[in-house]
Design a protein around this motif. Structure first.
Motif, PDB file in Angstrom:
ATOM      1  N   VAL A 115       0.452  -0.996  -0.053  1.00 34.27           N
ATOM      2  CA  VAL A 115      -0.489  -0.225  -0.171  1.00 34.27           C
ATOM      3  C   VAL A 115       0.860   1.088   0.079  1.00 34.27           C
ATOM      4  O   VAL A 115       1.631   1.871   1.403  1.00 34.27           O
ATOM      5  N   TYR A 130      -0.629  -4.031   8.073  1.00 35.70           N
ATOM      6  CA  TYR A 130      -1.618  -4.046   9.180  1.00 35.70           C
ATOM      7  C   TYR A 130      -2.181  -5.298   8.080  1.00 35.70           C
ATOM      8  O   TYR A 130      -2.700  -5.402   7.540  1.00 35.70           O
ATOM      9  N   THR A 155       1.359   0.421   5.178  1.00 35.54           N
ATOM     10  CA  THR A 155       0.083   1.422   5.856  1.00 35.54           C
ATOM     11  C   THR A 155       0.415   2.453   6.966  1.00 35.54           C
ATOM     12  O   THR A 155       1.198   2.467   7.667  1.00 35.54           O
ATOM     13  N   LEU A 184      -6.417   2.051   3.665  1.00 34.32           N
ATOM     14  CA  LEU A 184      -5.655   2.239   2.702  1.00 34.32           C
ATOM     15  C   LEU A 184      -4.560   3.574   3.065  1.00 34.32           C
ATOM     16  O   LEU A 184      -4.002   3.918   1.611  1.00 34.32           O
ATOM     17  N   ASN A 191       3.398  -0.182  10.221  1.00 34.54           N
ATOM     18  CA  ASN A 191       3.143   0.149   9.212  1.00 34.54           C
ATOM     19  C   ASN A 191       2.626  -1.685   8.347  1.00 34.54           C
ATOM     20  O   ASN A 191       3.139  -1.784   6.949  1.00 34.54           O
ATOM     21  N   LEU A 248      -1.416  -6.305   5.077  1.00 32.08           N
ATOM     22  CA  LEU A 248      -1.703  -5.604   3.831  1.00 32.08           C
ATOM     23  C   LEU A 248      -0.245  -4.715   4.708  1.00 32.08           C
ATOM     24  O   LEU A 248       0.094  -4.675   5.938  1.00 32.08           O
ATOM     25  N   PRO A 274      -1.559   5.340   3.222  1.00 30.54           N
ATOM     26  CA  PRO A 274       0.261   4.788   2.641  1.00 30.54           C
ATOM     27  C   PRO A 274       0.190   5.447   4.268  1.00 30.54           C
ATOM     28  O   PRO A 274      -0.081   6.898   4.654  1.00 30.54           O
TER      29      PRO A 274
END
Length: 653
Positions: free
Chosen positions: A37, A111, A89, A141, A109, A86, A143
């Motif tokens: 992301v 997720y 993030t 979402l 960072n 993810l 970044p």
């Protein structure tokens, strides 16, 4: 206690053997999606087609891919696990941790949106909401401002696999990103990521990379990911690597829809892990000359699997457990398992076998592939196929040097266009089969990516008991003009590239079954009709070959008229004839049948040979068969079937 229907016992034994085989192949699979992301991954890509105005970011495409993948696996492989991680993030979450406890976060960072577990309907709905940009998805979402450490991402994946799927034989990490050099020249971070990747490999986790090229920059694996991606499977290093990572095949530029389709096709091609049907089986090339091979089933008919029966008359659905009991016909008492013996019907009697005796009947030795001899590949008829083939590949575990010997045999069979006849026992307790071992060439797609590796195929051949008598047919050859025009029609209706590609045609019945299950499980609207890609494209067929088909029909009428004109006109058979005429005709006709075979031994032998060539020896009388055998110094005793057999043996010498 024998069953009145002996065939049912045979069928049950075959079914038990098939069930054991399926269980042997079953391997649980755990897949974790790691989706990048970042600003570039969240930037929508404009469509390359001017007629399409859709724009889609690579992250959204990857999430859609994970969503479709989860939809498929939750039905087709209900025991497999799947998760979505993810990375990059702004928000962070790992198991019970969240961004509120940022000072104690283990993996910043990162997720963990969907924990690695058997997907539930609720998790599928949550992932769909994220794909559709509903709820709090925009916050998730967002970044991160700083660059995420790939070592942290890989270590996070390590912890997920260790805690959630510790005993799974197949564990895979799918990394989807467009950043081919996340750490630049920072040797410390690169080294840490390499160590974490090696830890995953040692744990038995396969890392699969799905690179995405940016419009202005092509993804290059050599910058970073070549150091953390291992080509072979950690659990089965000898398994053939069917699809090597290739940046050209796994990238898509511009069009978001084509990007999604590319990712889906790439991931679907790797959804099934490499599972051996048998491992380290000896391949005997001669006395005391063995190598070891592993076998894989690459082609097998897929059918909907019923997991359980459900009882719906209670307050909530309950899984019903089936119990089978045997009872005696005379007394009605329950019979224990140890009291039962299997029986087979022989004439009017039932022949019983104890479990040990039945096991001994099936024991033909240890599993083996034994080469008996070699034949030209042209000696294998196209119909000699009674079961799915096995793909074999060399293994160095038991016999060092197996790969070199296997490669030499493979090249020899390909070069000389030969096949090997082998004695094949797939597993202990299985019946032996004669099989053809055929060398298979390496197959590449249009991008140069390997579709099928070079190896051997074991094709089971039918025994004499498996062949049924063909029906008597008469071959009528069409006139040459009809054949020539039909050849043009067939040429116009060739498949793309003249090859049948199974991946283009999903089973419509199976997909419809899964689609209905999915709609019921996810509270979706029921579809109206199934998607069937096997339905012919009638308009395209008419456009390509319509005129040629009409021309062929005109030619058919001409040929039919020509044939009808040349045929003799039928005469009426209703004329009443006198008894004298019929008697004289009968007297004249009876001797005429035997004149040819009674004039001399030469004519007798010629007549018998004609009937032998036509396969109509049974139409000859017993007297003619005996005369023929006597004239050739053979015994003429026995029934007509024995006489015919002796005549055939004599003429086939």
């Amino acid at each position: 206690m024998a069953d009145g229907n002996p065939h049912r016992e045979d069928e049950a034994a075959e079914e038990e053997e098939e069930i054991d085989e399926t269980t042997y192949r079953s391997v649980k699979d755990a897949v974790l999606f790691a989706i990048d992301v970042s600003d570039s991954m969240l930037t929508p890509r404009p469509s390359a087609d001017p007629k399409k105005h859709t724009q889609e970011s690579p992250t959204t495409a990857a999430l859609k891919c994970a969503y479709h993948f989860m939809q498929q696996r939750i039905i087709s492989n209900p025991q497999d696990m799947m998760g979505v991680l993810l990375f990059g993030t702004q928000a962070s979450k790992f198991f019970e941790e969240d961004e509120d406890s940022r000072g104690d976060l283990s993996y910043p960072n990162c997720y963990l949106f969907t924990d690695l577990d058997v997907p539930s309907a609720q998790e599928v709905k949550e992932l769909r909401a994220l794909v559709d940009d509903d709820g709090d998805s925009r916050d998730i979402l967002a970044p991160a401002k700083e660059q995420v450490s790939m070592a942290n991402v890989l270590f996070c994946a390590n912890q997920i696999f260790t805690s959630r799927a510790p005993n799974f034989l197949s564990r895979r990490l799918f990394i989807i990103t467009d950043n081919d050099n996340p750490h630049g020249d920072d040797k410390t971070l690169r080294s840490a990521a390499t160590v974490r990747a090696k830890d995953l490999y040692d744990l038995g986790v396969t890392i699969e990379l799905f690179p995405i090229s940016r419009p202005e920059h092509e993804f290059k694996n050599s910058k970073f990911y070549d150091d953390i991606i291992y080509k072979s499977s950690p659990n089965d290093p000898e398994a053939p690597a069917y699809l090597q990572t290739d940046s050209k095949a796994a990238t898509a530029t511009g069009d978001g829809i084509s990007l999604l389709n590319t990712l889906l096709s790439s991931i679907n091609s790797r959804t099934v892990p490499r599972r051996t049907h048998f491992s380290n089986m000896p391949l005997e090339l001669g006395p005391d000359f063995k190598i070891s091979v592993s076998g894989y089933i690459l082609l097998r008919r897929q059918a909907p699997a019923r997991n359980s029966f459900i009882w719906l008359n209670g307050e909530k659905p309950v899984v019903a457990k089936g119990v089978t009991t045997h009872s005696a016909d005379d007394t009605g008492r329950n019979v224990e398992k140890w009291e039962i013996r299997k029986a087979y019907k022989f004439g009017g009697d039932q022949v019983t076998f104890s479990p040990d005796e039945q096991k001994a009947l099936r024991d033909f030795g240890e599993p083996v592939i034994r080469v008996i001899g070699f034949k030209p590949i042209t000696a294998l008829p196209f119909w000699a196929n009674v079961k799915h083939p096995y793909f074999i590949y060399p293994s160095e575990e038991d016999y060092v040097g197996s790969s070199r010997v296997f490669s030499a045999l493979h090249q020899m069979l390909l070069r000389n266009k030969k096949m090997a006849l082998v004695w094949f026992i797939a597993r202990k307790g299985a019946g032996p089969v004669l099989a053809a071992m055929i060398a298979g060439e390496e197959k590449l797609d249009e991008n140069g990516v390997q579709k099928y590796p070079p190896g051997m195929w074991i094709l089971p051949l039918p025994f004499a008991d498996d062949i049924r008598q063909n029906p008597e047919t008469t071959l009528n050859v069409a006139p040459e003009p009809l054949i020539d025009q039909m050849r043009v029609v067939i040429q116009q209706l060739q498949l793309p590239k003249g090859v049948y590609e199974p991946l283009r045609y999903p089973n419509p019945s199976l997909q419809w079954h899964y689609r209905i299950l999915q709609a019921l499980a996810l509270d979706e609207d029921l579809p109206e009709k199934p998607e069937d890609r096997t339905i012919p494209k009638y308009r395209q067929i008419d456009k390509r070959a319509g005129d040629y088909v009409l021309s062929w029909a005109d030619e058919l009428e001409k040929q039919h008229a020509k044939t009808s004109a040349g045929a003799p006109h039928p005469t009426s058979t209703l004329v009443k004839r006198g008894s004298k005429d019929r008697a004289s005709e009968t007297e004249d006709s009876k001797p005429s049948k035997k004149v040819k075979v009674e004039e001399g031994s030469g004519n007798l032998e010629e007549e018998v040979r004609k009937h032998h060539e036509k396969g109509t020896l049974s139409k000859l009388t017993v007297a003619i068969l005996k005369d023929f055998l006597t004239s050739n110094g053979r015994s003429n005793a026995g029934k007509k079937a024995d006489l015919i057999e002796r005549v055939e043996e004599f003429l086939e010498q």
